[in-house]
Design an enzyme around this catalytic site. Structure first.
Site, PDB file in Angstrom:
ATOM      1  N   LYS A  74      30.786   2.824 -10.587  1.00 31.69           N
ATOM      2  CA  LYS A  74      31.529   3.682 -11.527  1.00 31.69           C
ATOM      3  C   LYS A  74      32.236   2.790 -12.536  1.00 31.69           C
ATOM      4  O   LYS A  74      32.844   1.781 -12.155  1.00 31.69           O
ATOM      5  CB  LYS A  74      32.536   4.537 -10.759  1.00 31.69           C
ATOM      6  N   SER A 131      35.408  13.468 -11.716  1.00 30.55           N
ATOM      7  CA  SER A 131      35.064  12.520 -12.747  1.00 30.55           C
ATOM      8  C   SER A 131      33.905  11.599 -12.392  1.00 30.55           C
ATOM      9  O   SER A 131      33.318  10.998 -13.280  1.00 30.55           O
ATOM     10  CB  SER A 131      36.280  11.656 -13.060  1.00 30.55           C
ATOM     11  N   SER A 168      37.636  13.833  -7.434  1.00 26.66           N
ATOM     12  CA  SER A 168      36.611  13.231  -8.287  1.00 26.66           C
ATOM     13  C   SER A 168      35.430  12.622  -7.562  1.00 26.66           C
ATOM     14  O   SER A 168      34.462  12.223  -8.199  1.00 26.66           O
ATOM     15  CB  SER A 168      37.251  12.177  -9.201  1.00 26.66           C
TER      16      SER A 168
END
Lengths: 494, 500
Positions: A80, A160, A184
């Site tokens: 990420k 997210s 997330s």
């Protein structure tokens, strides 16, 4: 023969170790998938095929020399883009950090490389991890590989960690890192039929992870099944003296202790999670989950978490408050974007830089956070929110006197179409209604795929555990996973 | 307690001044409050900056325990309450010297609570009696970096070496009522910090600076509106700033104006203050607990260790110098006013006692008097301090031993000291080389005394008629005849017996 890219973490590691295929072959296969899907899914901000190959070569060489191989040897993963990676652009999906190349490696990513993993690239996300649909990235939306039958409407992969969930679901990587501040990891996992675990707050170091809300941010693992999540999390977790909130406790051998047998365990069903207007399908999958838990030998008990209804409001005070302060460092002075209009002074530079560098959702949260911390409002909002947060924690503590884990839906709906909620931040924030309470309490929680809705889209179930009881969460997850038999995958349209 | 009589004489009557000081003291430690960067003064710009100090993305603070130890020891030295539970808060504001966009400080739960220190009576300065000044709190916080405006025609440069250095903010009660009291408080605080070793007290290097809160009122009235003059960096400037600010406030009020609560700057060149920003422009700092740090909990063992490590403090030392060593109040005060001084004195005292085979208390007065009246004066003339004294305490003890044993007289000792300062040689060597040894041989002195009495028959007669003051004359004449080398005690005895 099964495609290499259909294999998960354990299978790849074991295959590489056994010599069934080489790590380089695996890396090449995933690199090809990443490249082929980028235009359609936009899951990566930066692909690093050379890094994946380099790591794979090292593993192949280590194997050839008879050296001991790490628990993720030969497994290429997605990172990420909130984790600082040395020498590789780290943006938090923002214009503010576009072109920012750290001279340091986050603790979590360093541990993964140490375990033998390689990096396929930096995964797209909501800007500064703020969002539930991956529509706030400066580098464009991530498109879910899932589609409704007969429709080519673009769906959200959740957020997210939307790049992570989309990439795993689309077989661009067998596993990825995620971060979870209010859901997330879990919500994107639920939306894409993948598995994700957020450990106890403090299990994974936050050092080198671009901060959103420090008291909530927690890195975790995302993969296709519970076992793979356990392997990845085990490699990521551990005490880090560079993070003052890191927990100085040993990481248990979660993977080795996995068991789908819930005999003697009590599974709690929080009655407050039956919210008004929840789709019948969500209710149905939850009931199904309860039945699976019983089938696995667990006793199912209804419990009460009375302050649940305040969790979302509490979260949307605390998280923006911390964010408003955490993001103050992006000022154009030392690194990242600097917008210096002609004749501008320092204040003008700040204003121009931050106006240009942050997207609308980030600005919204900075404004909310600044407001709730302001003189005259602080007690009414921030202090009050902290009190409620303590009550929410107490709710969980009381429930865990009765039960071992809690079982809930992960999200109140399946994935929605991109653009559907963009103009309604409140509707968007409601996506986090089931995930936020565990975040506020710092508890380990995971989402496992449980089935499909009527439109053929994945639904997830959430398991929440006691502090530091990742094992209990993983085991309950495994029990659900074994019974759900979730094998659905998105048809390849990209 | 006697209140200070310091008043500003305004056109409409007398005004009383109320003063509080917020002192920022840089904590003595090798590394910064939340990072491992060095803290040395005077390093090249941006050479002592870690990723944390520069607030790179994802960087986190880790508390430096040594800074906490120093703050706790400082609190203990002013008899303050030590808070076993304290917490760090973020003070949010934007400035180019503040990389994080917030300063990590302690607003709500400081590490040190209520304490106090005592300033001594100083009649000349208008402090009639010793006075206790309250200290409200001490908290620990990060320093900011430094902007340099003179490096480029259109841009400012930033030096982050100071960014993240640990400061103690020591907040007094508004207990001071004259510039002299404020000066005495700051000096005493500096002394204590230097004794404790928690701050080097180098005000010219910015290690200690004060924010000065001043208001004026009619004697006995409610507190007036205060102004805060920032970053004043010497005792003298603090006193000047108060003097100026109090008079300015009186002028404003008597001119029909009102004092605005504001932040002001002190200009050392003019000794005056000027407005920096008013309360309306004041920042809303949006303080909140720093979520990157856990609350700070101090264990009993840690506190015991802090207490055990405290040195003898200035007040106790002064009392001991007066009580045990029998020094005058003045001498005791002078010798305990600074670490360098008492350390030098105590070394000298130990050497002197050893050299003369006596107890320290027996030679303390001699050592103290000599140090204060002889060495200080001599060093002063040379523009030197004890630190760079050409005379070591071993050599000084040797000199005092020569005097104590009667080998040389006090006046010869002055000559020897001059030579010691020039050459750095030991006292014995000089006395031998220069032939300055004192004459204690009674025969030689008697012979001279006889000569002098014979030559001054008239004065002998006057003395015997009762003009005893003439004794000094005979002593002087004898010493002169002996070229100053006669033992004054022997001279006295011989004269007394001969004059009857």
């Amino acid at each position: 023969m099964t495609e290499l890219t259909d294999l998960g973490v354990a299978a790849i590691r074991d295959g590489v170790a056994a010599g069934t295929f080489s790590a380089v072959e695996v890396a090449e296969a995933f690199n090809a998938n990443v490249a082929a899907a980028q235009g359609a899914l936009n899951a990566f901000i930066v692909a690093t095929p050379e890094k994946a190959i380099e790591a794979a070569k090292a593993i192949d060489a280590a194997r050839a020399s008879g050296a001991a191989l790490g628990p993720m040897a030969g497994v290429p993963i997605g990172m990420k883009d909130l984790f600082a990676t040395q020498g590789v652009q780290t943006t938090a999906a923002s214009h503010m950090l576009e072109g920012f190349v750290p001279q340091y490696e986050s603790t979590v990513s360093a541990k993964l490389w140490e375990a033998g993993a390689g990096m396929l690239g930096k995964l797209n996300l909501d800007q500064f991890a703020m969002g539930s649909s991956n529509e706030s990235s400066y580098f464009g939306n991530v498109i879910s590989p899932w589609q409704r039958p007969g429709s080519n409407a673009q769906l959200t992969p959740g957020g997210s960690s939307g790049g992570s969930s989309a990439a795993i679901a689309a077989r661009l990587c067998p596993a990825a890192t995620g971060t979870d501040t209010g859901g997330s990891i879990r919500q994107p996992a639920a939306y894409t039929g993948t598995t994700g675990i957020k450990p106890t707050y403090g299990r994974c170091s936050r050092w080198g992870v671009v901060a959103f809300a420090s008291s909530l941010d927690q890195a975790g693992a995302m993969a296709r099944d519970v076992t793979d999540c356990a392997i990845v999390l085990e490699a990521m977790a551990g005490f880090d003296p560079k993070d003052s909130t890191s927990l100085d406790v040993a990481v248990p051998a979660w993977t080795a202790s996995l068991s789908a047998d819930l005999k003697g365990k009590k599974v709690g069903i929080p009655r407050e999670y039956r919210v008004d207007g929840m789709p019948a399908e969500i209710d149905a999958i939850w009931e199904q989950g309860i039945a699976w838990a019983r089938d696995a030998g667990a006793e199912v008990v209804e419990v009460s978490l009375p302050h649940t209804k305040y969790a979302l409001a509490t979260y949307y005070i605390i998280a923006p408050a911390e964010a408003s302060s955490n993001l103050a460092r992006y000022d154009g002075v030392r690194y990242g974007l600097r917008d210096l209009p002609d004749g501008a002074g320092l204040q003008d530079m700040y204003a121009a830089t931050r106006a240009a560098g942050f997207g609308p959702e980030v600005k919204r949260r900075i404004l909310i956070g600044t407001y709730v911390l302001s003189a005259g409002f602080y007690d009414a909002y921030y202090t009050q929110a902290q009190k409620v947060r303590a009550l929410i924690s107490q709710d969980f503590a009381k429930a865990f006197e009765q039960v071992d884990v809690l079982l809930t839906p992960t999200a109140p709906s399946a994935a929605f179409a991109l653009g559907e909620n963009v103009d309604d931040p409140l509707a968007m924030y409601l996506n986090d209604v089931f995930t936020v309470p565990a975040s506020l309490a710092g508890l380990p929680a995971m989402s496992v795929p449980a089935g499909l809705d009527a439109q053929g889209l994945p639904l997830g179930l959430q398991i929440i555990g006691r502090p530091l009881d990742e094992q209990g969460v993983l085991n309950a997850g495994l029990a659900i996973e074994a019974r759900a038999g979730f094998t659905a995958r998105p048809g390849k349209w990209w | 307690m006697t209140e200070s009589t310091y008043r500003i004489q305004g056109a409409t009557g007398d005004w009383e001044v109320v003063i509080g000081l917020e002192v920022h003291a840089q904590v003595t430690s090798n590394s910064k409050l939340f990072s491992g960067s060095a803290t040395a003064f005077g390093a090249e710009p941006n050479t002592q900056v870690s990723l944390i100090d520069a607030a790179m993305p994802g960087m986190l603070p880790v508390l430096n325990g040594e800074c906490i130890r120093q703050a706790v020891r400082t609190g203990m030295a002013i008899d303050a309450q030590i808070n076993k539970w304290s917490r760090f808060d973020r003070k949010n504001y934007f400035y180019a010297d503040l990389p994080q966009g917030y300063q990590i400080s302690q607003l709500y739960h400081p590490i040190v609570g209520e304490g106090s220190l005592t300033i001594e009576a100083d009649e000349k300065a208008g402090i009639p009696e010793a006075k206790v000044i309250g200290v409200e709190r001490i908290h620990v916080e990060q320093d900011a970096g430094k902007l340099m405006h003179d490096q480029h025609p259109t841009m400012s440069y930033v030096d982050l070496n100071r960014s993240g250095v640990a400061l103690m903010e020591i907040v007094s009660r508004p207990d001071m009522t004259s510039p002299a009291e404020a000066g005495a408080y700051l000096s005493k605080l500096r002394t204590i910090l230097r004794y404790v070793g928690s701050c080097d007290g180098n005000m010219d290097q910015g290690s200690m600076r004060a924010d000065v809160n001043v208001s004026v009122r009619r004697p006995g009235d409610e507190l007036g509106t205060r102004t805060e003059t920032k970053n004043v960096n010497s005792v003298r400037f603090v006193m000047q700033a108060i003097e100026h600010e109090a008079n300015r406030q009186v002028d404003v009020i008597e001119g029909g104006g009102k004092i605005v609560q504001e932040t002001r700057l002190f200009d050392p060149n003019t000794g005056s203050t000027r407005s920096m920003r008013s309360k309306e422009d004041a920042h809303d700092y949006r303080y909140f607990p720093d979520p990157d740090l856990l609350p700070l909990v101090l264990e009993d063992a840690f506190l015991e260790d802090c207490r055990a490590s405290l040195p003898e403090l200035p007040d106790a030392k002064r009392a001991r110098y007066e009580g045990e060593l029998g020094l005058s109040a003045y001498n005791a005060a002078v010798l305990t006013a600074d670490v360098d001084t008492f350390q030098w004195f105590e070394a000298l005292l130990a050497e002197t006692a050893l050299a003369q085979g006596k107890q320290p208390a027996e030679v303390a007065k001699q050592a103290a008097n000599w140090l204060i009246s002889e060495l200080f004066g001599a060093l002063n003339k040379l523009g030197k301090s004890l630190e760079d004294s050409p005379v070591s305490h071993e050599h000084a003890a040797e000199l005092l031993a020569l005097v104590g044993k009667g080998t040389i007289s006090g006046s010869i000792a002055k000559q020897v000291l001059e030579i010691m300062l020039e050459t750095g040689d030991g006292a014995t060597v000089i006395v031998e080389r220069e032939g300055l040894k004192q004459e204690s041989d009674t025969g030689a002195i008697e012979a001279k005394v006889d000569e002098i009495l014979a030559a001054n028959g008239d004065k002998v007669a006057q003395y015997r008629e009762g003009k005893v003051a003439l004794f000094g004359f005979f002593v002087g004449q004898t010493m002169k005849a002996m070229q100053g080398k006669a033992n004054p005690q022997v001279v006295n005895e011989i004269l007394k017996s001969k004059l009857g």
